[in-house]
Design a protein around this motif. Sequence first.
Motif, PDB file in Angstrom:
ATOM      1  N   VAL A  69       0.855  -1.191   0.000  1.00  0.00           N
ATOM      2  CA  VAL A  69       0.000   0.000   0.000  1.00  0.00           C
ATOM      3  C   VAL A  69       0.888   1.237   0.000  1.00  0.00           C
ATOM      4  N   THR A  70       0.648   2.118  -0.935  1.00  0.00           N
ATOM      5  CA  THR A  70       1.450   3.331  -1.074  1.00  0.00           C
ATOM      6  C   THR A  70       0.850   4.467  -0.258  1.00  0.00           C
ATOM      7  N   LEU A  71       1.685   5.116   0.518  1.00  0.00           N
ATOM      8  CA  LEU A  71       1.251   6.250   1.337  1.00  0.00           C
ATOM      9  C   LEU A  71       1.994   7.503   0.920  1.00  0.00           C
ATOM     10  N   THR A  72       1.255   8.604   0.781  1.00  0.00           N
ATOM     11  CA  THR A  72       1.859   9.915   0.581  1.00  0.00           C
ATOM     12  C   THR A  72       1.001  10.933   1.309  1.00  0.00           C
ATOM     13  N   GLY A  73       1.425  12.175   1.294  1.00  0.00           N
ATOM     14  CA  GLY A  73       0.665  13.214   1.982  1.00  0.00           C
ATOM     15  C   GLY A  73       1.551  14.387   2.311  1.00  0.00           C
ATOM     16  N   LEU A  74       1.222  15.064   3.414  1.00  0.00           N
ATOM     17  CA  LEU A  74       1.966  16.244   3.841  1.00  0.00           C
ATOM     18  C   LEU A  74       2.594  15.973   5.197  1.00  0.00           C
ATOM     19  N   ALA A 105       7.662   6.504  -0.154  1.00  0.00           N
ATOM     20  CA  ALA A 105       8.632   6.869  -1.191  1.00  0.00           C
ATOM     21  C   ALA A 105       8.747   8.381  -1.334  1.00  0.00           C
ATOM     22  N   LYS A 106       7.614   9.056  -1.346  1.00  0.00           N
ATOM     23  CA  LYS A 106       7.608  10.508  -1.532  1.00  0.00           C
ATOM     24  C   LYS A 106       6.455  11.142  -0.750  1.00  0.00           C
ATOM     25  N   PHE A 107       6.680  12.357  -0.263  1.00  0.00           N
ATOM     26  CA  PHE A 107       5.635  13.152   0.384  1.00  0.00           C
ATOM     27  C   PHE A 107       5.968  14.615   0.157  1.00  0.00           C
ATOM     28  N   ALA A 108       5.102  15.497   0.559  1.00  0.00           N
ATOM     29  CA  ALA A 108       5.310  16.914   0.262  1.00  0.00           C
ATOM     30  C   ALA A 108       5.055  17.796   1.478  1.00  0.00           C
ATOM     31  N   LEU A 109       5.494  19.024   1.397  1.00  0.00           N
ATOM     32  CA  LEU A 109       5.203  20.063   2.387  1.00  0.00           C
ATOM     33  C   LEU A 109       5.865  21.366   1.941  1.00  0.00           C
ATOM     34  N   TRP A 110       5.843  22.350   2.813  1.00  0.00           N
ATOM     35  CA  TRP A 110       6.537  23.621   2.661  1.00  0.00           C
ATOM     36  C   TRP A 110       7.319  23.788   3.961  1.00  0.00           C
TER      37      TRP A 110
END
Length: 361
Positions: free
Chosen positions: A272-277, A293-298
Amino acid sequence: MSRRSRFARAWLTATAGALALSLTACGGTTKESVASQAPAASASAPASANPGAPLKEGLKLAFLPKQINNPYETIVDDAGIEAAREFKGEAKEVGPSDASASSQVSYINTLAQQGQDAILIAANDPNAVCGPLQQARQKGIKIVAYDSDTSKECRDIFINQASSEDVGRSQVQLLSELIGGEGEIAILSATANATNQNTWIEFMQDELKKPEYAKMKLVKIAYGDDDDQKSFQQTQGLLAAYPGLKGIISPTTVGVSAAARYISSSKYKGKVTLTGLGTPNQMRKFVKDGTVAKFALWNPKDLGYLAAYAAAALASGQITGAEGEKFTAGKLGERTIGADGEIILGPPFTFDKANIDEYDF
């Protein structure tokens, strides 16, 4: 300047969140009820800005986060408190330990009685806080929303961490890339009435309507209420209820780390792939162990810093919140107010195994 500093400055200082659902247990609020109950904003507010006015010394600012035990909100508010020292102001953080719709109301009332120059709020509900905020404005107190907006008639400006549309659409794009554009997906949100969460989710849903996502199906939006244990349990529930689930988007720092913690020690790791902030420090171990593997934010520090300077500019008469007005936000440089009093910090940034060690927050 180090590679990390040059890179961080390039994306973190770039100039670039929707009506919220109500909590049944709290009775809920609507724009119409707010409009009929809230008093008008103070008639003594300045009609025009004086961009040449100096920042006043001794300004009293109060940060009111969604909840005081939220690690992300703590980073934001601490940075704002530190920024206030730069212009010889005094700032503090106060707030509830839960993120319910009405939990911030009593704090607004108390801060108004204390005569703060500005209240900076990350709203748990865009409408529940409106009446008290309007009463504070009648007393000449400036209102800055940050991270999660109030209804726009209840504040002077809103500091948005990134374009709401960019955040929402980019989260779908990122997950699609990671799962090959096919499979059942779910969203693990914060509270059901958080303005920013609902705005981002609306853009996610709109993005999913595009032909390129025809093989992706959103099966559930779950709410962890920005509570670590509840978010952990919601993740467990999603995976039990939807055995074919391919991916989860959690656009909340509490939710994405709780989900990662559950998946990392479960049979779903690698499936199951998880991403988010999330923040790099919070997510580093899950990126390195292959859970995410990858996630995002500022940069949340810059968000608090910018909010403090915006509040000071308002309280000093440099700006009024009108579109097109400009002010200088310390080390972040000149900022311009956009439509509906919105100031955007910058675009979201994607973290992965290759770059995560370059950041420390």
